[in-house]
Motif scaffolding. Structure first.
Motif, PDB file in Angstrom:
ATOM      1  N   UNK A  30       0.860  -1.184   0.000  1.00 48.14           N
ATOM      2  CA  UNK A  30       0.000   0.000   0.000  1.00 48.14           C
ATOM      3  C   UNK A  30       0.897   1.235   0.000  1.00 48.14           C
ATOM      4  N   UNK A  31       0.721   2.096  -1.003  1.00 47.00           N
ATOM      5  CA  UNK A  31       1.482   3.339  -1.083  1.00 47.00           C
ATOM      6  C   UNK A  31       0.515   4.480  -0.774  1.00 47.00           C
ATOM      7  N   UNK A  32       0.607   4.991   0.435  1.00 46.27           N
ATOM      8  CA  UNK A  32      -0.354   6.015   0.862  1.00 46.27           C
ATOM      9  C   UNK A  32       0.260   7.405   0.837  1.00 46.27           C
ATOM     10  N   UNK A  33      -0.472   8.337   0.218  1.00 49.77           N
ATOM     11  CA  UNK A  33       0.004   9.716   0.079  1.00 49.77           C
ATOM     12  C   UNK A  33      -0.494  10.604   1.217  1.00 49.77           C
ATOM     13  N   UNK A  34      -0.242  10.160   2.450  1.00 51.50           N
ATOM     14  CA  UNK A  34      -0.575  10.949   3.639  1.00 51.50           C
ATOM     15  C   UNK A  34      -2.063  11.308   3.661  1.00 51.50           C
ATOM     16  N   UNK A  35      -2.914  10.286   3.493  1.00 49.18           N
ATOM     17  CA  UNK A  35      -4.363  10.496   3.437  1.00 49.18           C
ATOM     18  C   UNK A  35      -4.881  11.101   4.743  1.00 49.18           C
ATOM     19  N   UNK A  36      -5.616  12.203   4.666  1.00 46.25           N
ATOM     20  CA  UNK A  36      -6.148  12.805   5.893  1.00 46.25           C
ATOM     21  C   UNK A  36      -7.290  12.021   6.533  1.00 46.25           C
ATOM     22  N   UNK A  37      -7.838  11.023   5.811  1.00 47.46           N
ATOM     23  CA  UNK A  37      -8.963  10.257   6.365  1.00 47.46           C
ATOM     24  C   UNK A  37      -8.518   9.039   7.161  1.00 47.46           C
ATOM     25  N   UNK A  38      -7.208   8.861   7.362  1.00 50.00           N
ATOM     26  CA  UNK A  38      -6.720   7.743   8.164  1.00 50.00           C
ATOM     27  C   UNK A  38      -6.418   6.479   7.393  1.00 50.00           C
ATOM     28  N   UNK A  39      -6.397   6.558   6.070  1.00 46.70           N
ATOM     29  CA  UNK A  39      -6.089   5.369   5.267  1.00 46.70           C
ATOM     30  C   UNK A  39      -4.739   4.775   5.650  1.00 46.70           C
ATOM     31  N   UNK A  40      -3.753   5.627   5.898  1.00 45.03           N
ATOM     32  CA  UNK A  40      -2.427   5.134   6.262  1.00 45.03           C
ATOM     33  C   UNK A  40      -2.434   4.344   7.555  1.00 45.03           C
ATOM     34  N   UNK A  41      -3.237   4.764   8.514  1.00 44.06           N
ATOM     35  CA  UNK A  41      -3.342   4.026   9.774  1.00 44.06           C
ATOM     36  C   UNK A  41      -3.976   2.658   9.560  1.00 44.06           C
ATOM     37  N   UNK A  42      -4.976   2.611   8.701  1.00 45.00           N
ATOM     38  CA  UNK A  42      -5.612   1.329   8.378  1.00 45.00           C
ATOM     39  C   UNK A  42      -4.606   0.405   7.712  1.00 45.00           C
ATOM     40  N   UNK A  43      -3.805   0.956   6.800  1.00 41.58           N
ATOM     41  CA  UNK A  43      -2.783   0.157   6.127  1.00 41.58           C
ATOM     42  C   UNK A  43      -1.779  -0.407   7.132  1.00 41.58           C
ATOM     43  N   UNK A  44      -1.369   0.414   8.075  1.00 45.54           N
ATOM     44  CA  UNK A  44      -0.427  -0.049   9.105  1.00 45.54           C
ATOM     45  C   UNK A  44      -1.035  -1.181   9.941  1.00 45.54           C
ATOM     46  N   UNK A  45      -2.323  -1.062  10.254  1.00 44.82           N
ATOM     47  CA  UNK A  45      -2.985  -2.110  11.036  1.00 44.82           C
ATOM     48  C   UNK A  45      -3.053  -3.409  10.251  1.00 44.82           C
ATOM     49  N   UNK A  46      -3.327  -3.319   8.958  1.00 45.79           N
ATOM     50  CA  UNK A  46      -3.368  -4.519   8.115  1.00 45.79           C
ATOM     51  C   UNK A  46      -1.995  -5.170   8.051  1.00 45.79           C
ATOM     52  N   UNK A  47      -0.952  -4.347   7.930  1.00 47.49           N
ATOM     53  CA  UNK A  47       0.406  -4.882   7.859  1.00 47.49           C
ATOM     54  C   UNK A  47       0.821  -5.539   9.171  1.00 47.49           C
ATOM     55  N   UNK A  48       0.346  -4.987  10.279  1.00 50.87           N
ATOM     56  CA  UNK A  48       0.680  -5.565  11.585  1.00 50.87           C
ATOM     57  C   UNK A  48       0.064  -6.946  11.758  1.00 50.87           C
ATOM     58  N   UNK A  49      -1.052  -7.190  11.087  1.00 51.25           N
ATOM     59  CA  UNK A  49      -1.762  -8.460  11.199  1.00 51.25           C
ATOM     60  C   UNK A  49      -1.337  -9.480  10.149  1.00 51.25           C
ATOM     61  N   UNK A  50      -0.689  -9.025   9.074  1.00 54.11           N
ATOM     62  CA  UNK A  50      -0.393  -9.903   7.943  1.00 54.11           C
ATOM     63  C   UNK A  50       0.988  -9.564   7.400  1.00 54.11           C
TER      64      UNK A  50
END
Length: 251
Positions: A30-50
């Motif tokens: 996931x390449x996130x461009x500093x999304x203000x809606x929290x997409x980057x945080x969701x991506x980090x959570x997914x990576x922590x689980x998988x």
């Protein structure tokens, strides 16, 4: 598979889950461009689980092409032999990714390829839930690309693709300057000019159901402007080569 995101909080977990279910051996970046809606945080959570999910955070919104270039560089540095790209909004269906991978490997009986495009506009391809004006604009834009650039690819603007590592290394990504949606056409043209094999396979493209499209009139206009510039340059180069060829025949 490189998945660029900007404000895709409603879609990211859903699409990554579908990707991992459809292709269990697949890794996702996931390449996130500093999304203000929290997409980057969701991506980090997914990576922590998988362990097969990775995240690359960028400082800000720098354009689709720039996000893909960053993702491709990361994947090449990590040693991947096949690198793909797709949207995060569900318009590209992970369950159809096998069609692209089979064509890349030559498992469809047509020989292997260097780049495979999931195409809306080859026989068997389709678009779902687009207004007719938008589809007409897309089809017309691709016709314009074919005529102006002299290529046969029917969906040069498509963003559902898989590349061989060797293809990305051959087309000199460091020299790519296009950052918006015209990036897709740029890379197709570079592959063809490099003598690489580009193949299209049919997909069903579905308009996003959640979130806002990043396409706008300004983006479309910029893409057409850049393509026109390339087309004029290519025609001039063709004329130069033809003149040189004829001059070489003179006694």
């Amino acid at each position: 598979m490189v998945v660029p995101t900007f404000n895709e909080a409603d879609n990211l977990a859903w699409i990554v889950g579908r990707l991992r279910a459809a292709e269990p051996d697949l890794h996702v970046l996931v390449v996130d461009d500093h999304s203000p809606d929290g997409t980057g945080d969701i991506a980090d959570a997914l990576a922590a689980e998988d362990d097969a999910v990775h995240v690359l955070h960028r400082a800000g919104k720098g354009g689709l092409g720039a996000a893909y270039l960053a993702g491709f560089a990361w994947a090449l540095d990590a040693g991947y032999d096949v690198v793909g790209e797709m949207d995060a909004d569900g318009s590209h269906q992970p369950e159809q990714l096998h069609r692209l991978l089979d064509a890349l490997a030559g498992a469809d009986g047509r020989g292997s390829a260097d780049l495979v495009i999931g195409s809306r506009y080859v026989p068997g391809g389709s678009v779902v839930n687009w207004p007719w004006r938008r589809e007409a604009l897309s089809r017309g834009g691709n016709l314009y690309v074919r005529l102006l650039l002299g290529i046969s690819v029917r969906d040069a603007t498509a963003g559902f693709r898989v590349f061989r590592r060797s293809a990305l290394e051959k087309i000199d990504l460091a020299s790519v300057q296009s950052t918006g949606y015209v990036f897709q056409t740029d890379l197709v043209t570079r592959c063809l000019h490099a003598g690489l094999t580009v193949r299209e396979v049919p997909i069903e493209f579905i308009e996003r159901e959640r979130g806002d499209s990043k396409m706008s009139g300004a983006v479309a206009t910029e893409s057409l402007r850049r393509i026109t510039q390339w087309g004029i340059s290519e025609r001039r180069e063709q004329l130069r080569r033809e003149r040189a060829r004829r001059a070489g025949r003179r006694p």
